[in-house]
Design a protein around this motif. Structure first.
Motif, PDB file in Angstrom:
ATOM      1  N   ALA A 169       0.820  -1.214   0.000  1.00 36.29           N
ATOM      2  CA  ALA A 169       0.000   0.000   0.000  1.00 36.29           C
ATOM      3  C   ALA A 169       0.853   1.262   0.000  1.00 36.29           C
ATOM      4  N   MET A 170       2.045   1.198   0.586  1.00 37.01           N
ATOM      5  CA  MET A 170       2.905   2.373   0.677  1.00 37.01           C
ATOM      6  C   MET A 170       3.734   2.605  -0.580  1.00 37.01           C
ATOM      7  N   MET A 171       3.832   1.608  -1.449  1.00 33.95           N
ATOM      8  CA  MET A 171       4.602   1.773  -2.672  1.00 33.95           C
ATOM      9  C   MET A 171       3.928   2.803  -3.575  1.00 33.95           C
ATOM     10  N   PRO A 172       4.686   3.777  -4.100  1.00 34.12           N
ATOM     11  CA  PRO A 172       4.076   4.796  -4.962  1.00 34.12           C
ATOM     12  C   PRO A 172       3.451   4.231  -6.226  1.00 34.12           C
ATOM     13  N   ASP A 173       4.027   3.172  -6.784  1.00 36.01           N
ATOM     14  CA  ASP A 173       3.426   2.534  -7.961  1.00 36.01           C
ATOM     15  C   ASP A 173       3.913   1.095  -8.063  1.00 36.01           C
ATOM     16  N   LYS A 174       3.387   0.370  -9.024  1.00 31.87           N
ATOM     17  CA  LYS A 174       3.670  -1.063  -9.163  1.00 31.87           C
ATOM     18  C   LYS A 174       5.119  -1.355  -9.522  1.00 31.87           C
ATOM     19  N   THR A 175       5.788  -0.379 -10.130  1.00 35.44           N
ATOM     20  CA  THR A 175       7.185  -0.599 -10.496  1.00 35.44           C
ATOM     21  C   THR A 175       8.010  -0.994  -9.283  1.00 35.44           C
ATOM     22  N   HIS A 176       7.772  -0.321  -8.167  1.00 35.47           N
ATOM     23  CA  HIS A 176       8.547  -0.599  -6.954  1.00 35.47           C
ATOM     24  C   HIS A 176       8.171  -1.956  -6.356  1.00 35.47           C
ATOM     25  N   TRP A 177       6.914  -2.289  -6.429  1.00 31.29           N
ATOM     26  CA  TRP A 177       6.476  -3.599  -5.934  1.00 31.29           C
ATOM     27  C   TRP A 177       7.148  -4.715  -6.733  1.00 31.29           C
ATOM     28  N   VAL A 178       7.195  -4.553  -8.045  1.00 32.66           N
ATOM     29  CA  VAL A 178       7.847  -5.541  -8.903  1.00 32.66           C
ATOM     30  C   VAL A 178       9.340  -5.620  -8.574  1.00 32.66           C
ATOM     31  N   SER A 179       9.987  -4.472  -8.357  1.00 32.92           N
ATOM     32  CA  SER A 179      11.409  -4.475  -7.997  1.00 32.92           C
ATOM     33  C   SER A 179      11.651  -5.255  -6.717  1.00 32.92           C
TER      34      SER A 179
END
Length: 361
Positions: free
Chosen positions: A255-265
Motif C-alpha cells: 500500500a505504501m509503494m508509490p506505484d507497481k514498479t517498486h512492488w515488482v522491484s
C-alpha cells in the motif's frame, strides 16, 4: 567464468555455507585465473561489495586461497570502509547526544543504521553520508547542534526537501525536513526504536520494518536510471529481512509503494535472493514473490554496466563512440561484455511482462 567466482564470493560473505559449499568454494578459489580475479574484483567494486567479501573470506578462513595481490585490494577496501564508518559512528553519537539533550527527535535512515545494526560488522557496509529526517519545526535547533560540532551548511546543495551539512573531516549529513514518499501518513506510525551495537546512545529512532523496506526499494529504483541495480542495495534488503522479517506487514508495504514498479522491484529482488544466493525468506514474502520472475545475477551485472555508460540511451551511444578515441574516457567506465546490449532487450521485455502481470493482479 568471473560471474561464477563473484557468485561464490558473495555467497561466502552473505550466507553461512555448509561443508559441501566450502569445499566447492575452495576448488573455485584455487583454480580461478588472474583474468577471472581481475574481472570479479572490478565487479565487486562496482557493486560496493569488496569490504563484505573480504570480511566473509576472513570469517570462513579462506583468505589463504586468494592470491595476495587480490586479497590486499579486498582488505584495503574493508579497512578503509571500517575506518570511515567508525568516524561516521563517532560523529553520529556526538550529534545524537546533543540532540537528545535538546529534546530533538531525528530519525536515522539507511546506511549508518544498516552498518551498525544489520550488517555483520561496521566495515562491511560502505556509505557516503549520514542520512537524517528531522521535523521542520526542529530544524532551527538541529542546525545549531550541527554548527556546535563544527558542521557548516552547504548552501549550494540545498533542495526544497533537504539541507546538507559538512564538517572539516569531510563527514556529510543529508538532513531531510520533508519526506514526500510518506506524506499524509502519521509520522509516529513510521518509526521504531533500535538498540544500536556501536553507539553510546541507548536507542536510535529509525524507520519501522515495513517502512524501511519501502524506503530501500524506492531509493534503489529512484537511482536506477543513473546507477543501474546495485547488489549492495539488494543485500540491504536481505539484511533487513534477516533481522526484521517476522515484523514485515506485506499489505502495508504494498500500500505504501508509490506505484507497481517498486512492488515488482521488491518481488524480483526477493526472488533473486532466494534463487541465486539461497536466502530463506519469511514465508509471507516468499509466497508473494513466487509469482514473479527473479532478477538474475547476470541481469543485475549487465544493467549496472550499461547504466554507468548511459546505455541504451543516445547519450550512452555518444559516450561509447567517443571512448573509442579517448582512452581516458574508456577507463572511467566499466568494460562492457560483448552481448550486454543484445541481452538488454530481453531484460526490457521481461520487466514489461512482469509489470503487466502485476497490474493484472
Amino acid at each position: 567464468m568471473s560471474i561464477e567466482l563473484c557468485r561464490t564470493l558473495i555467497q561466502l560473505s552473505f550466507a553461512t555455507p555448509d561443508a559441501i559449499a566450502i569445499d566447492s568454494a575452495k576448488k573455485q578459489l584455487q583454480t580461478a585465473t588472474d583474468k577471472q580475479w581481475e574481472q570479479c574484483l572490478a565487479t565487486l567494486g562496482l557493486h560496493r561489495l569488496s569490504p563484505l567479501v573480504f570480511y566473509g573470506l576472513e570469517v570462513a578462513g579462506l583468505t589463504s586461497l586468494v592470491p595476495k595481490s587480490y586479497l590486499d585490494r579486498l582488505q584495503v577496501a574493508y579497512q578503509t570502509t571500517l575506518k570511515r564508518n567508525n568516524i561516521f559512528l563517532l560523529t553520529l553519537d556526538a550529534l545524537l547526544q546533543r540532540m537528545q539533550a535538546r529534546d530533538l527527535h531525528p530519525t536515522i535512515w539507511k546506511g549508518i543504521a544498516l552498518a551498525d545494526s544489520f550488517y555483520p560488522n561496521p566495515g562491511t557496509r560502505p556509505m557516503g553520508d549520514l542520512d537524517f529526517a528531522i521535523f521542520p519545526e526542529e530544524m532551527e535547533e538541529a542546525t545549531r547542534v550541527f554548527q556546535s560540532l563544527g558542521f557548516r551548511l552547504d548552501e549550494q546543495a540545498e533542495t526544497d526537501d533537504a539541507v546538507y551539512f559538512v564538517n572539516p573531516m569531510g563527514v556529510k549529513c543529508d538532513v531531510h525536513h520533508r519526506v514526500r514518499l510518506f506524506e499524509g501518513i502519521e509520522p509516529a506510525s513510521l518509526v521504531t526504536q533500535l538498540n544500536p551495537r556501536h553507539l553510546q546512545v541507548e536507542t536510535l529512532q529509525v524507520l519501522d520494518p515495513s517502512t524501511t523496506l519501502v524506503h530501500l526499494v524506492v531509493h534503489m529504483d529512484g537511482h536506477r536510471h543513473e546507477t543501474g541495480p546495485l547488489l549492495s542495495w539488494i543485500l540491504d534488503i536481505a539484511f533487513v529481512l534477516r533481522k526484521w522479517g517476522d515484523r514485515i506487514n506485506l499489505a502495508r508495504v504494498e500500500a505504501m509503494m508509490p506505484d507497481k514498479t517498486h512492488w515488482v522491484s521488491l518481488m524480483r529482488s526477493l526472488r533473486f535472493l532466494e534463487t541465486e544466493l539461497g536466502e530463506t525468506l519469511p514465508e509471507s514474502l516468499a509466497s508473494a514473490a513466487r509469482e514473479f520472475e527473479p532478477l538474475t545475477l547476470a541481469e543485475i551485472l549487465r544493467q549496472r554496466r550499461l547504466a554507468l555508460w548511459g546505455l541504451p540511451h543516445l547519450r550512452g551511444w555518444l559516450r561509447l563512440g567517443a571512448s573509442q578515441v579517448d582512452s581516458q574516457l574508456r577507463l572511467q567506465r566499466p568494460a562492457l561484455v560483448a552481448d550486454d546490449l543484445l541481452l538488454w532487450v530481453g531484460d526490457f521485455w521481461r520487466q514489461r511482462r512482469t509489470l503487466r502481470m502485476a497490474d493484472a493482479r
